[in-house]
Design a protein around this motif. Structure first.
Motif, PDB file in Angstrom:
ATOM      1  N   VAL A 109     -43.183 126.337  27.361  1.00 27.76           N
ATOM      2  CA  VAL A 109     -42.473 125.100  27.422  1.00 27.76           C
ATOM      3  C   VAL A 109     -42.009 124.843  29.025  1.00 27.76           C
ATOM      4  O   VAL A 109     -41.610 125.605  29.681  1.00 27.76           O
ATOM      5  CB  VAL A 109     -41.280 125.887  27.019  1.00 27.76           C
ATOM      6  CG1 VAL A 109     -40.111 124.823  27.394  1.00 27.76           C
ATOM      7  CG2 VAL A 109     -40.787 125.781  25.660  1.00 27.76           C
ATOM      8  N   MET A 110     -41.340 123.081  29.158  1.00 28.98           N
ATOM      9  CA  MET A 110     -41.465 122.863  30.184  1.00 28.98           C
ATOM     10  C   MET A 110     -40.370 122.506  30.875  1.00 28.98           C
ATOM     11  O   MET A 110     -39.710 121.814  30.158  1.00 28.98           O
ATOM     12  CB  MET A 110     -42.193 121.426  30.137  1.00 28.98           C
ATOM     13  CG  MET A 110     -43.569 121.507  30.251  1.00 28.98           C
ATOM     14  SD  MET A 110     -44.757 120.427  31.582  1.00 28.98           S
ATOM     15  CE  MET A 110     -45.864 120.849  31.480  1.00 28.98           C
ATOM     16  N   SER A 111     -40.180 123.338  31.700  1.00 22.82           N
ATOM     17  CA  SER A 111     -38.121 123.246  32.474  1.00 22.82           C
ATOM     18  C   SER A 111     -37.744 121.532  32.240  1.00 22.82           C
ATOM     19  O   SER A 111     -38.586 120.921  32.841  1.00 22.82           O
ATOM     20  CB  SER A 111     -37.522 123.574  33.319  1.00 22.82           C
ATOM     21  OG  SER A 111     -38.197 122.711  34.363  1.00 22.82           O
ATOM     22  N   VAL A 112     -36.842 121.293  32.758  1.00 23.20           N
ATOM     23  CA  VAL A 112     -36.100 119.622  32.780  1.00 23.20           C
ATOM     24  C   VAL A 112     -36.460 119.499  34.348  1.00 23.20           C
ATOM     25  O   VAL A 112     -37.519 118.270  34.799  1.00 23.20           O
ATOM     26  CB  VAL A 112     -34.510 119.509  32.830  1.00 23.20           C
ATOM     27  CG1 VAL A 112     -34.249 118.095  33.755  1.00 23.20           C
ATOM     28  CG2 VAL A 112     -33.771 119.826  31.529  1.00 23.20           C
ATOM     29  N   ILE A 113     -37.223 120.490  34.988  1.00 21.37           N
ATOM     30  CA  ILE A 113     -37.515 120.235  36.153  1.00 21.37           C
ATOM     31  C   ILE A 113     -39.404 119.748  36.016  1.00 21.37           C
ATOM     32  O   ILE A 113     -39.816 118.903  36.735  1.00 21.37           O
ATOM     33  CB  ILE A 113     -37.639 121.783  37.718  1.00 21.37           C
ATOM     34  CG1 ILE A 113     -36.517 122.014  37.540  1.00 21.37           C
ATOM     35  CG2 ILE A 113     -38.565 121.687  38.892  1.00 21.37           C
ATOM     36  CD1 ILE A 113     -36.044 123.109  38.737  1.00 21.37           C
ATOM     37  N   HIS A 114     -39.577 120.468  35.372  1.00 23.45           N
ATOM     38  CA  HIS A 114     -41.280 120.024  35.390  1.00 23.45           C
ATOM     39  C   HIS A 114     -41.736 119.026  33.706  1.00 23.45           C
ATOM     40  O   HIS A 114     -41.813 119.295  33.037  1.00 23.45           O
ATOM     41  CB  HIS A 114     -41.892 121.184  34.782  1.00 23.45           C
ATOM     42  CG  HIS A 114     -41.761 122.202  35.350  1.00 23.45           C
ATOM     43  ND1 HIS A 114     -42.093 121.857  36.994  1.00 23.45           N
ATOM     44  CD2 HIS A 114     -41.825 124.106  35.914  1.00 23.45           C
ATOM     45  CE1 HIS A 114     -41.981 122.752  37.932  1.00 23.45           C
ATOM     46  NE2 HIS A 114     -40.731 123.944  37.082  1.00 23.45           N
ATOM     47  N   GLU A 115     -40.329 118.027  33.933  1.00 26.38           N
ATOM     48  CA  GLU A 115     -40.706 117.189  33.025  1.00 26.38           C
ATOM     49  C   GLU A 115     -41.814 116.655  32.749  1.00 26.38           C
ATOM     50  O   GLU A 115     -42.444 116.038  34.152  1.00 26.38           O
ATOM     51  CB  GLU A 115     -39.625 116.267  32.983  1.00 26.38           C
ATOM     52  CG  GLU A 115     -39.314 115.433  31.803  1.00 26.38           C
ATOM     53  CD  GLU A 115     -37.929 114.791  32.195  1.00 26.38           C
ATOM     54  OE1 GLU A 115     -38.027 113.135  31.881  1.00 26.38           O
ATOM     55  OE2 GLU A 115     -36.979 115.320  32.723  1.00 26.38           O
ATOM     56  N   ILE A 116     -41.905 115.678  31.437  1.00 26.52           N
ATOM     57  CA  ILE A 116     -43.359 114.804  31.181  1.00 26.52           C
ATOM     58  C   ILE A 116     -43.155 113.848  31.273  1.00 26.52           C
ATOM     59  O   ILE A 116     -42.507 113.357  30.365  1.00 26.52           O
ATOM     60  CB  ILE A 116     -44.032 115.728  30.056  1.00 26.52           C
ATOM     61  CG1 ILE A 116     -44.506 116.810  30.535  1.00 26.52           C
ATOM     62  CG2 ILE A 116     -46.070 114.569  30.259  1.00 26.52           C
ATOM     63  CD1 ILE A 116     -45.679 117.590  28.834  1.00 26.52           C
ATOM     64  N   HIS A 117     -43.461 112.944  32.287  1.00 22.77           N
ATOM     65  CA  HIS A 117     -43.437 111.292  31.648  1.00 22.77           C
ATOM     66  C   HIS A 117     -44.335 110.500  30.838  1.00 22.77           C
ATOM     67  O   HIS A 117     -46.044 110.948  30.921  1.00 22.77           O
ATOM     68  CB  HIS A 117     -43.227 110.675  33.110  1.00 22.77           C
ATOM     69  CG  HIS A 117     -41.806 111.212  33.687  1.00 22.77           C
ATOM     70  ND1 HIS A 117     -40.799 110.819  33.239  1.00 22.77           N
ATOM     71  CD2 HIS A 117     -42.411 112.671  34.559  1.00 22.77           C
ATOM     72  CE1 HIS A 117     -39.720 111.543  34.350  1.00 22.77           C
ATOM     73  NE2 HIS A 117     -40.028 112.696  34.507  1.00 22.77           N
ATOM     74  N   GLY A 118     -44.816 110.335  30.262  1.00 23.49           N
ATOM     75  CA  GLY A 118     -45.658 109.321  29.682  1.00 23.49           C
ATOM     76  C   GLY A 118     -45.547 108.152  29.677  1.00 23.49           C
ATOM     77  O   GLY A 118     -44.412 107.071  29.520  1.00 23.49           O
ATOM     78  N   GLN A 119     -47.141 107.104  29.699  1.00 22.33           N
ATOM     79  CA  GLN A 119     -46.516 105.507  30.277  1.00 22.33           C
ATOM     80  C   GLN A 119     -47.870 105.295  28.534  1.00 22.33           C
ATOM     81  O   GLN A 119     -48.769 105.576  28.613  1.00 22.33           O
ATOM     82  CB  GLN A 119     -47.064 105.428  30.993  1.00 22.33           C
ATOM     83  CG  GLN A 119     -46.240 105.061  31.874  1.00 22.33           C
ATOM     84  CD  GLN A 119     -46.292 105.185  33.952  1.00 22.33           C
ATOM     85  OE1 GLN A 119     -46.631 105.777  34.464  1.00 22.33           O
ATOM     86  NE2 GLN A 119     -46.844 103.621  34.062  1.00 22.33           N
ATOM     87  N   LYS A 120     -47.396 103.823  27.718  1.00 21.76           N
ATOM     88  CA  LYS A 120     -48.285 103.895  27.163  1.00 21.76           C
ATOM     89  C   LYS A 120     -49.196 102.178  27.362  1.00 21.76           C
ATOM     90  O   LYS A 120     -49.011 101.601  28.074  1.00 21.76           O
ATOM     91  CB  LYS A 120     -47.216 103.192  25.718  1.00 21.76           C
ATOM     92  CG  LYS A 120     -47.350 104.724  24.813  1.00 21.76           C
ATOM     93  CD  LYS A 120     -46.424 104.261  23.872  1.00 21.76           C
ATOM     94  CE  LYS A 120     -45.730 106.199  22.940  1.00 21.76           C
ATOM     95  NZ  LYS A 120     -45.595 105.658  21.590  1.00 21.76           N
ATOM     96  N   LEU A 121     -50.331 102.503  26.730  1.00 19.46           N
ATOM     97  CA  LEU A 121     -51.381 101.171  27.071  1.00 19.46           C
ATOM     98  C   LEU A 121     -51.520 100.835  25.689  1.00 19.46           C
ATOM     99  O   LEU A 121     -52.456 101.190  25.628  1.00 19.46           O
ATOM    100  CB  LEU A 121     -52.236 100.756  28.327  1.00 19.46           C
ATOM    101  CG  LEU A 121     -51.974 101.733  30.132  1.00 19.46           C
ATOM    102  CD1 LEU A 121     -53.141 102.255  30.595  1.00 19.46           C
ATOM    103  CD2 LEU A 121     -51.474 100.347  30.247  1.00 19.46           C
TER     104      LEU A 121
END
Length: 185
Positions: A109-121
């Motif tokens: 589980v990633m905490s708020v600090i280790h947030e995953i960001h995604g970008q779609k193509l």
């Protein structure tokens, strides 16, 4: 936090598709911390991505090669490709510095600090002998549709006016004064 991608929203592949076609994606880390990234696709059997995961230092730009595998049959020219790519990124903070990329992405589980960001193509297939299609926003497309409907209504009105002459036109053309005993107008 997110990375900058070029191209930003659409990957294009030029026909013909009987051999491997390569597209380049430039990923730039504009953050003050290093990032870990990975590239996912909705069609993993059709594409080969190298590197498909990695690390980018602050300010660093990386080139990612995306290979479209040869196809047995060419899709029709009007085919709308449903394939997509997702580029995920997350910060490599001091507490994660010694972890491998696999361990970073497999954290339970990633905490708020280790947030995953995604970008779609999205993926678009281009014809073999043309330039890329002009991008059109939804509102531009909607305006073109409304303009076309207005033009149809205008043409209908013109046709109705031509088919039903006004009373003055009818009198001028069809009702001529009687010329006398010859029996014609």
């Amino acid at each position: 936090m997110s990375v900058t991608l070029h191209p930003t929203d659409v990957l294009t592949f030029q026909r013909p598709f009987n051999e491997v076609i390569t597209q380049r994606l430039i990923l730039t880390n504009r953050n003050a911390e290093p990032i870990a990234f990975k590239v996912k696709t909705s069609a993993p059997l059709k594409y080969l991505v190298r590197p498909n995961k990695g690390r980018a230092e602050p300010g660093e730009s990386l080139e990612i090669s995306i290979f479209l595998q040869p196809m047995r049959t060419e899709p029709p020219p009007d085919y709308i490709c449903p394939d997509k790519f997702l580029i995920q990124s997350t910060f490599i903070t001091a507490d994660r510095e010694k972890l491998s990329l696999t361990d970073i992405w497999n954290a339970p589980v990633m905490s708020v600090i280790h947030e995953i960001h995604g970008q779609k193509l999205r993926v678009t297939y281009l014809p073999s002998d043309s330039t890329p299609p002009q991008k059109m926003t939804y509102s531009e497309l909607e305006n073109k549709y409304k303009d076309a409907l207005l033009e149809i209504e205008r043409l209908k009105t013109l046709l109705e006016g031509a088919a039903k002459p006004t009373d003055e036109k009818v009198r001028a053309v069809f009702i001529r004064p009687w010329t006398g005993a010859q029996g014609h107008y």
